[in-house]
Design a protein around this motif. Structure first.
Motif, mmCIF file in Angstrom:
data_model
loop_
_atom_site.group_PDB
_atom_site.id
_atom_site.type_symbol
_atom_site.label_atom_id
_atom_site.label_comp_id
_atom_site.label_asym_id
_atom_site.label_seq_id
_atom_site.Cartn_x
_atom_site.Cartn_y
_atom_site.Cartn_z
ATOM 1 N N ILE A 45 -28.656 -2.765 61.223
ATOM 2 C CA ILE A 45 -29.503 -2.110 60.232
ATOM 3 C C ILE A 45 -30.703 -3.005 59.978
ATOM 4 C CG2 ILE A 45 -29.635 -1.338 57.839
ATOM 5 C CD1 ILE A 45 -26.645 -0.682 58.045
ATOM 6 N N PRO A 46 -31.908 -2.483 59.946
ATOM 7 C CA PRO A 46 -33.098 -3.314 59.727
ATOM 8 C C PRO A 46 -32.969 -4.177 58.480
ATOM 9 C CG PRO A 46 -33.737 -1.094 60.343
ATOM 10 C CD PRO A 46 -32.247 -1.059 60.130
ATOM 11 N N GLU A 47 -33.471 -5.383 58.574
ATOM 12 C CA GLU A 47 -33.398 -6.332 57.469
ATOM 13 C C GLU A 47 -34.030 -5.756 56.202
ATOM 14 O OE1 GLU A 47 -35.139 -10.784 56.376
ATOM 15 O OE2 GLU A 47 -35.042 -10.099 58.466
ATOM 16 N N GLY A 48 -33.298 -5.860 55.099
ATOM 17 C CA GLY A 48 -33.800 -5.423 53.809
ATOM 18 C C GLY A 48 -33.661 -3.940 53.531
ATOM 19 N N LYS A 49 -33.229 -3.160 54.523
ATOM 20 C CA LYS A 49 -33.117 -1.714 54.321
ATOM 21 C C LYS A 49 -31.808 -1.372 53.620
ATOM 22 C CE LYS A 49 -33.384 2.705 56.753
ATOM 23 N NZ LYS A 49 -33.543 3.357 58.081
ATOM 24 N N VAL A 50 -31.867 -0.502 52.631
ATOM 25 C CA VAL A 50 -30.677 -0.051 51.914
ATOM 26 C C VAL A 50 -30.255 1.295 52.496
ATOM 27 C CG1 VAL A 50 -29.711 0.617 49.689
ATOM 28 C CG2 VAL A 50 -31.368 -1.254 49.816
ATOM 29 N N VAL A 51 -29.022 1.362 52.951
ATOM 30 C CA VAL A 51 -28.537 2.590 53.582
ATOM 31 C C VAL A 51 -27.166 2.951 53.019
ATOM 32 C CG1 VAL A 51 -29.787 2.180 55.728
ATOM 33 C CG2 VAL A 51 -27.453 1.313 55.459
ATOM 34 N N GLU A 52 -26.763 4.183 53.232
ATOM 35 C CA GLU A 52 -25.435 4.638 52.832
ATOM 36 C C GLU A 52 -24.590 4.767 54.084
ATOM 37 O OE1 GLU A 52 -23.863 8.793 51.344
ATOM 38 O OE2 GLU A 52 -24.726 7.662 49.660
ATOM 39 N N ILE A 53 -23.451 4.085 54.091
ATOM 40 C CA ILE A 53 -22.585 4.121 55.259
ATOM 41 C C ILE A 53 -21.174 4.504 54.846
ATOM 42 C CG2 ILE A 53 -23.919 2.339 56.451
ATOM 43 C CD1 ILE A 53 -21.697 0.365 55.723
ATOM 44 N N GLU A 54 -20.396 4.892 55.827
ATOM 45 C CA GLU A 54 -18.984 5.212 55.587
ATOM 46 C C GLU A 54 -18.136 4.020 55.987
ATOM 47 O OE1 GLU A 54 -17.908 8.723 57.604
ATOM 48 O OE2 GLU A 54 -19.137 10.048 56.357
ATOM 49 N N TYR A 55 -16.986 3.919 55.352
ATOM 50 C CA TYR A 55 -16.067 2.857 55.702
ATOM 51 C C TYR A 55 -15.683 2.970 57.173
ATOM 52 C CZ TYR A 55 -15.477 1.545 50.826
ATOM 53 O OH TYR A 55 -15.697 1.099 49.552
#
Length: 204
Positions: A45-55
Protein backbone atom coordinates in the motif's frame (compact mmCIF):
# COMPACT_ATOMS: atom_id res chain seq x y z
CA UNK A 1 -17.27 -0.62 16.99
CA UNK A 2 -17.96 -4.01 15.41
CA UNK A 3 -17.30 -5.38 11.94
CA UNK A 4 -14.94 -7.48 9.90
CA UNK A 5 -13.13 -4.57 8.29
CA UNK A 6 -10.36 -2.58 9.85
CA UNK A 7 -9.19 0.86 8.77
CA UNK A 8 -5.48 1.36 9.13
CA UNK A 9 -2.76 3.68 7.88
CA UNK A 10 0.38 1.89 6.78
CA UNK A 11 3.76 3.56 6.82
CA UNK A 12 5.92 1.13 4.89
CA UNK A 13 9.03 2.51 3.28
CA UNK A 14 12.44 1.36 2.06
CA UNK A 15 14.03 -2.05 2.11
CA UNK A 16 14.03 -3.87 5.41
CA UNK A 17 17.46 -5.12 6.46
CA UNK A 18 17.53 -8.54 8.10
CA UNK A 19 20.11 -10.14 10.31
CA UNK A 20 22.05 -12.94 8.68
CA UNK A 21 24.94 -13.82 10.93
CA UNK A 22 24.39 -17.08 12.85
CA UNK A 23 25.94 -17.42 16.29
CA UNK A 24 28.53 -20.03 15.46
CA UNK A 25 31.49 -21.11 17.57
CA UNK A 26 34.16 -18.67 18.63
CA UNK A 27 37.31 -18.54 16.50
CA UNK A 28 40.68 -16.81 16.77
CA UNK A 29 40.48 -15.74 13.13
CA UNK A 30 38.24 -13.02 11.74
CA UNK A 31 34.81 -13.87 10.37
CA UNK A 32 33.83 -12.29 7.04
CA UNK A 33 31.33 -9.46 7.11
CA UNK A 34 28.62 -10.31 4.59
CA UNK A 35 26.34 -8.06 2.60
CA UNK A 36 23.08 -8.15 4.62
CA UNK A 37 19.93 -9.70 3.24
CA UNK A 38 17.18 -7.17 2.57
CA UNK A 39 13.45 -7.33 2.03
CA UNK A 40 12.60 -5.54 -1.23
CA UNK A 41 8.91 -4.63 -1.63
CA UNK A 42 7.11 -6.22 -4.57
CA UNK A 43 3.66 -4.95 -3.70
CA UNK A 44 2.47 -2.71 -0.91
CA UNK A 45 0.00 0.00 0.00
CA UNK A 46 1.48 3.42 -0.87
CA UNK A 47 3.22 5.12 2.03
CA UNK A 48 0.90 7.29 4.09
CA UNK A 49 -2.28 6.12 2.34
CA UNK A 50 -5.23 5.17 4.56
CA UNK A 51 -7.21 2.25 3.19
CA UNK A 52 -9.90 -0.16 4.34
CA UNK A 53 -8.89 -3.80 4.23
CA UNK A 54 -10.36 -7.12 5.28
CA UNK A 55 -8.74 -9.45 7.75
CA UNK A 56 -6.42 -11.91 6.04
CA UNK A 57 -5.74 -9.73 3.01
CA UNK A 58 -2.03 -9.18 2.31
CA UNK A 59 -1.00 -5.55 2.61
CA UNK A 60 2.68 -6.04 1.84
CA UNK A 61 4.81 -8.63 0.04
CA UNK A 62 8.47 -8.68 -0.84
CA UNK A 63 11.42 -10.85 -1.77
CA UNK A 64 14.63 -11.41 0.14
CA UNK A 65 17.73 -10.26 -1.75
CA UNK A 66 21.39 -9.38 -1.26
CA UNK A 67 22.46 -6.09 -2.81
CA UNK A 68 25.87 -7.54 -3.71
CA UNK A 69 25.99 -11.20 -4.66
CA UNK A 70 27.31 -13.60 -7.28
CA UNK A 71 26.42 -16.78 -9.11
CA UNK A 72 29.18 -19.30 -9.90
CA UNK A 73 29.20 -21.64 -12.85
CA UNK A 74 27.68 -25.04 -12.12
CA UNK A 75 30.02 -27.44 -10.41
CA UNK A 76 31.37 -28.39 -7.03
CA UNK A 77 34.29 -27.56 -4.78
CA UNK A 78 35.91 -29.45 -1.91
CA UNK A 79 37.87 -27.70 0.83
CA UNK A 80 39.08 -29.48 3.98
CA UNK A 81 36.77 -32.37 3.20
CA UNK A 82 33.68 -30.17 2.90
CA UNK A 83 31.98 -30.47 -0.51
CA UNK A 84 29.50 -27.92 -1.82
CA UNK A 85 27.63 -27.72 -5.11
CA UNK A 86 27.35 -24.40 -6.92
CA UNK A 87 25.12 -23.08 -9.68
CA UNK A 88 22.27 -20.70 -10.46
CA UNK A 89 20.27 -21.96 -7.46
CA UNK A 90 23.08 -21.41 -4.95
CA UNK A 91 23.79 -17.66 -4.88
CA UNK A 92 26.79 -16.31 -3.00
CA UNK A 93 26.92 -13.20 -0.84
CA UNK A 94 29.76 -10.69 -1.07
CA UNK A 95 31.93 -10.40 2.00
CA UNK A 96 34.91 -8.53 3.37
CA UNK A 97 37.80 -9.39 5.68
CA UNK A 98 40.32 -7.18 7.50
CA UNK A 99 42.84 -5.74 5.07
CA UNK A 100 45.70 -7.74 6.63
CA UNK A 101 43.90 -11.10 6.46
CA UNK A 102 46.03 -13.43 4.28
CA UNK A 103 42.99 -15.37 3.09
CA UNK A 104 41.83 -12.40 0.99
CA UNK A 105 44.79 -10.14 0.09
CA UNK A 106 44.38 -6.52 -0.93
CA UNK A 107 42.32 -6.21 -4.12
CA UNK A 108 40.79 -9.66 -3.78
CA UNK A 109 37.05 -10.27 -4.11
CA UNK A 110 35.30 -12.55 -1.59
CA UNK A 111 31.91 -14.29 -1.74
CA UNK A 112 30.46 -16.84 0.69
CA UNK A 113 27.77 -19.49 0.40
CA UNK A 114 24.74 -19.73 2.61
CA UNK A 115 25.10 -22.05 5.66
CA UNK A 116 25.42 -25.75 4.94
CA UNK A 117 24.83 -28.25 7.76
CA UNK A 118 27.73 -30.54 8.62
CA UNK A 119 27.39 -34.23 9.34
CA UNK A 120 28.49 -35.99 12.50
CA UNK A 121 31.27 -37.68 10.54
CA UNK A 122 32.52 -34.31 9.23
CA UNK A 123 32.51 -32.77 12.71
CA UNK A 124 34.25 -35.73 14.36
CA UNK A 125 36.18 -37.83 11.82
CA UNK A 126 36.67 -41.50 12.68
CA UNK A 127 40.05 -42.09 14.33
CA UNK A 128 40.61 -38.44 15.18
CA UNK A 129 42.55 -37.85 18.39
CA UNK A 130 41.63 -34.16 18.44
CA UNK A 131 39.13 -33.56 21.24
CA UNK A 132 37.80 -30.44 19.51
CA UNK A 133 35.16 -30.87 16.83
CA UNK A 134 36.54 -30.17 13.36
CA UNK A 135 33.65 -27.95 12.21
CA UNK A 136 30.66 -26.06 13.58
CA UNK A 137 27.17 -27.50 13.12
CA UNK A 138 26.89 -25.36 9.99
CA UNK A 139 29.59 -23.88 7.78
CA UNK A 140 29.94 -21.62 4.77
CA UNK A 141 32.39 -22.08 1.92
CA UNK A 142 33.96 -18.74 1.07
CA UNK A 143 35.54 -18.35 -2.36
CA UNK A 144 38.22 -15.78 -3.19
CA UNK A 145 39.07 -14.14 -6.50
CA UNK A 146 42.60 -12.94 -5.73
CA UNK A 147 43.18 -10.91 -8.90
CA UNK A 148 39.57 -9.81 -9.58
CA UNK A 149 39.40 -11.59 -12.96
CA UNK A 150 35.89 -13.03 -12.43
CA UNK A 151 37.30 -16.42 -11.45
CA UNK A 152 37.61 -17.86 -7.95
CA UNK A 153 41.04 -19.37 -7.34
CA UNK A 154 41.03 -20.15 -3.62
CA UNK A 155 38.63 -20.69 -0.76
CA UNK A 156 38.27 -21.44 2.92
CA UNK A 157 35.75 -22.87 5.36
CA UNK A 158 33.97 -20.39 7.61
CA UNK A 159 33.16 -22.51 10.65
CA UNK A 160 36.33 -24.63 10.71
CA UNK A 161 37.64 -25.20 14.24
CA UNK A 162 40.93 -26.96 13.55
CA UNK A 163 43.75 -24.53 12.79
CA UNK A 164 44.94 -26.47 9.74
CA UNK A 165 41.48 -26.10 8.16
CA UNK A 166 41.18 -22.34 8.65
CA UNK A 167 43.66 -21.17 6.00
CA UNK A 168 42.70 -20.59 2.38
CA UNK A 169 43.31 -23.43 -0.08
CA UNK A 170 43.76 -23.25 -3.85
CA UNK A 171 40.85 -24.46 -5.99
CA UNK A 172 40.47 -25.04 -9.71
CA UNK A 173 39.34 -21.75 -11.32
CA UNK A 174 35.57 -21.22 -10.99
CA UNK A 175 34.01 -18.53 -13.19
CA UNK A 176 31.31 -16.37 -11.65
CA UNK A 177 29.12 -13.37 -12.38
CA UNK A 178 28.53 -10.55 -9.93
CA UNK A 179 24.85 -9.66 -9.42
CA UNK A 180 22.92 -6.88 -7.70
CA UNK A 181 19.76 -7.42 -5.64
CA UNK A 182 19.95 -11.15 -6.25
CA UNK A 183 17.10 -13.19 -4.81
CA UNK A 184 17.93 -15.94 -2.31
CA UNK A 185 15.50 -18.87 -2.84
CA UNK A 186 16.15 -20.49 0.55
CA UNK A 187 15.27 -17.25 2.34
CA UNK A 188 11.80 -17.27 0.79
CA UNK A 189 9.46 -14.32 0.42
CA UNK A 190 7.71 -12.33 3.13
CA UNK A 191 4.13 -11.22 3.39
CA UNK A 192 2.28 -9.06 5.92
CA UNK A 193 -1.41 -9.45 6.50
CA UNK A 194 -3.90 -8.41 9.21
CA UNK A 195 -5.49 -11.32 11.05
CA UNK A 196 -7.48 -11.95 14.21
CA UNK A 197 -8.14 -15.12 16.14
CA UNK A 198 -11.25 -14.06 18.06
CA UNK A 199 -14.20 -11.96 17.09
CA UNK A 200 -14.65 -9.26 19.69
CA UNK A 201 -15.84 -5.72 20.03
CA UNK A 202 -13.31 -2.89 19.83
CA UNK A 203 -14.11 -0.51 22.70
CA UNK A 204 -14.96 3.08 21.85
Amino acid sequence: MRGKNLVIGLMLSGALATSSMPAWGQSKIASPQLTPLMLIPESRIPEGKVVEIEYGVAVFSGKVVASEAAVAESGSVEIAGIVMQFGSETPLRKGTLPIDDPRAPSGAVLYCSEPRATTKQERKPVGSVNKTLRFDDAVRICLVDKDADQKFDSGFIWGAKWEQDQSASSVSPIAYQAKQNLSFPDAGNSELSITRKHRQAIPN
